[in-house]
Design a protein around this motif. Sequence first.
Motif, PDB file in Angstrom:
ATOM      1  N   LYS A  18       0.836  -1.197   0.000  1.00  0.00           N
ATOM      2  CA  LYS A  18       0.000   0.000   0.000  1.00  0.00           C
ATOM      3  C   LYS A  18       0.868   1.243   0.000  1.00  0.00           C
ATOM      4  CE  LYS A  18      -3.902  -1.986   2.449  1.00  0.00           C
ATOM      5  NZ  LYS A  18      -4.719  -1.933   3.631  1.00  0.00           N
ATOM      6  N   ILE A  47      -6.629   1.965  16.363  1.00  0.00           N
ATOM      7  CA  ILE A  47      -6.947   1.808  14.950  1.00  0.00           C
ATOM      8  C   ILE A  47      -6.969   0.329  14.567  1.00  0.00           C
ATOM      9  CG2 ILE A  47      -6.198   2.319  12.591  1.00  0.00           C
ATOM     10  CD1 ILE A  47      -4.877   4.858  13.737  1.00  0.00           C
ATOM     11  N   GLU A  49      -7.014  -2.095  11.292  1.00  0.00           N
ATOM     12  CA  GLU A  49      -6.865  -2.164   9.839  1.00  0.00           C
ATOM     13  C   GLU A  49      -7.282  -3.547   9.361  1.00  0.00           C
ATOM     14  OE1 GLU A  49      -3.842  -1.490   6.089  1.00  0.00           O
ATOM     15  OE2 GLU A  49      -2.969  -1.614   8.080  1.00  0.00           O
ATOM     16  N   CYS A  52      -4.719  -5.798   6.100  1.00  0.00           N
ATOM     17  CA  CYS A  52      -3.465  -5.036   6.224  1.00  0.00           C
ATOM     18  C   CYS A  52      -2.346  -5.558   5.337  1.00  0.00           C
ATOM     19  CB  CYS A  52      -3.006  -4.999   7.676  1.00  0.00           C
ATOM     20  SG  CYS A  52      -2.442  -6.584   8.320  1.00  0.00           S
ATOM     21  N   LEU A  57       0.783   0.089   6.060  1.00  0.00           N
ATOM     22  CA  LEU A  57       0.039   1.180   6.688  1.00  0.00           C
ATOM     23  C   LEU A  57       0.040   1.042   8.210  1.00  0.00           C
ATOM     24  CD1 LEU A  57      -1.657   3.716   6.544  1.00  0.00           C
ATOM     25  CD2 LEU A  57      -3.670   2.269   6.147  1.00  0.00           C
ATOM     26  N   SER A  58      -0.130  -0.166   8.705  1.00  0.00           N
ATOM     27  CA  SER A  58      -0.100  -0.379  10.158  1.00  0.00           C
ATOM     28  C   SER A  58       1.232   0.064  10.748  1.00  0.00           C
ATOM     29  CB  SER A  58      -0.333  -1.862  10.492  1.00  0.00           C
ATOM     30  OG  SER A  58      -1.639  -2.246  10.173  1.00  0.00           O
ATOM     31  N   VAL A  69      -2.296   0.035  17.134  1.00  0.00           N
ATOM     32  CA  VAL A  69      -2.804  -0.539  15.890  1.00  0.00           C
ATOM     33  C   VAL A  69      -3.004  -2.043  16.007  1.00  0.00           C
ATOM     34  CG1 VAL A  69      -2.323  -0.856  13.431  1.00  0.00           C
ATOM     35  CG2 VAL A  69      -1.623   1.258  14.566  1.00  0.00           C
ATOM     36  N   GLY A  71      -3.741  -4.923  13.158  1.00  0.00           N
ATOM     37  CA  GLY A  71      -3.853  -5.208  11.733  1.00  0.00           C
ATOM     38  C   GLY A  71      -4.324  -6.637  11.522  1.00  0.00           C
ATOM     39  N   ASP A  73      -5.487  -9.677   8.500  1.00  0.00           N
ATOM     40  CA  ASP A  73      -5.521 -10.102   7.106  1.00  0.00           C
ATOM     41  C   ASP A  73      -5.793 -11.599   7.089  1.00  0.00           C
ATOM     42  OD1 ASP A  73      -4.470  -8.623   4.357  1.00  0.00           O
ATOM     43  OD2 ASP A  73      -4.426 -10.815   4.247  1.00  0.00           O
ATOM     44  N   VAL A 121      -9.716   1.081   9.195  1.00  0.00           N
ATOM     45  CA  VAL A 121      -9.218   1.221   7.821  1.00  0.00           C
ATOM     46  C   VAL A 121      -9.550  -0.057   7.060  1.00  0.00           C
ATOM     47  CG1 VAL A 121      -7.178   1.588   6.385  1.00  0.00           C
ATOM     48  CG2 VAL A 121      -7.313   2.642   8.663  1.00  0.00           C
TER      49      VAL A 121
END
Length: 122
Positions: A18, A47, A49, A52, A57-58, A69, A71, A73, A121
Amino acid sequence: RDFVRDCKAFRADDIPSKGIRLPSLFFNTLHQLEGKGEDQSRKKLRILELGCGCGDLSTLLSNEMHHIVVGTDINEEGIQRAKLKCPDADFAVVNATSETLAKDVRQHTESPVNESFDFVVL
């Protein structure tokens, strides 16, 4: 085609980065949420995500902007790379299309995620 199967099968090298070039609207929204306390310090945001990938970004949000954070996926190899890039963030292999997303995030992360997030996000 089976979307979930395809995502799990990606190799981390195939997951597009990203990068850190994000629209100013994204950063403006973050800055508004951070606010400023009486001592002029910015609030650390919680946050989440979803999707991710390898954690680009994380990593930015955690290391550079100093937020808390989590994250997620579906790709296990991507999550392993993200953990190497950013050990301060919390990462988990979670299916974001699952009806039990909140429970899955709580179950597979070390952070206390029983609280709400300030920003999500996708």
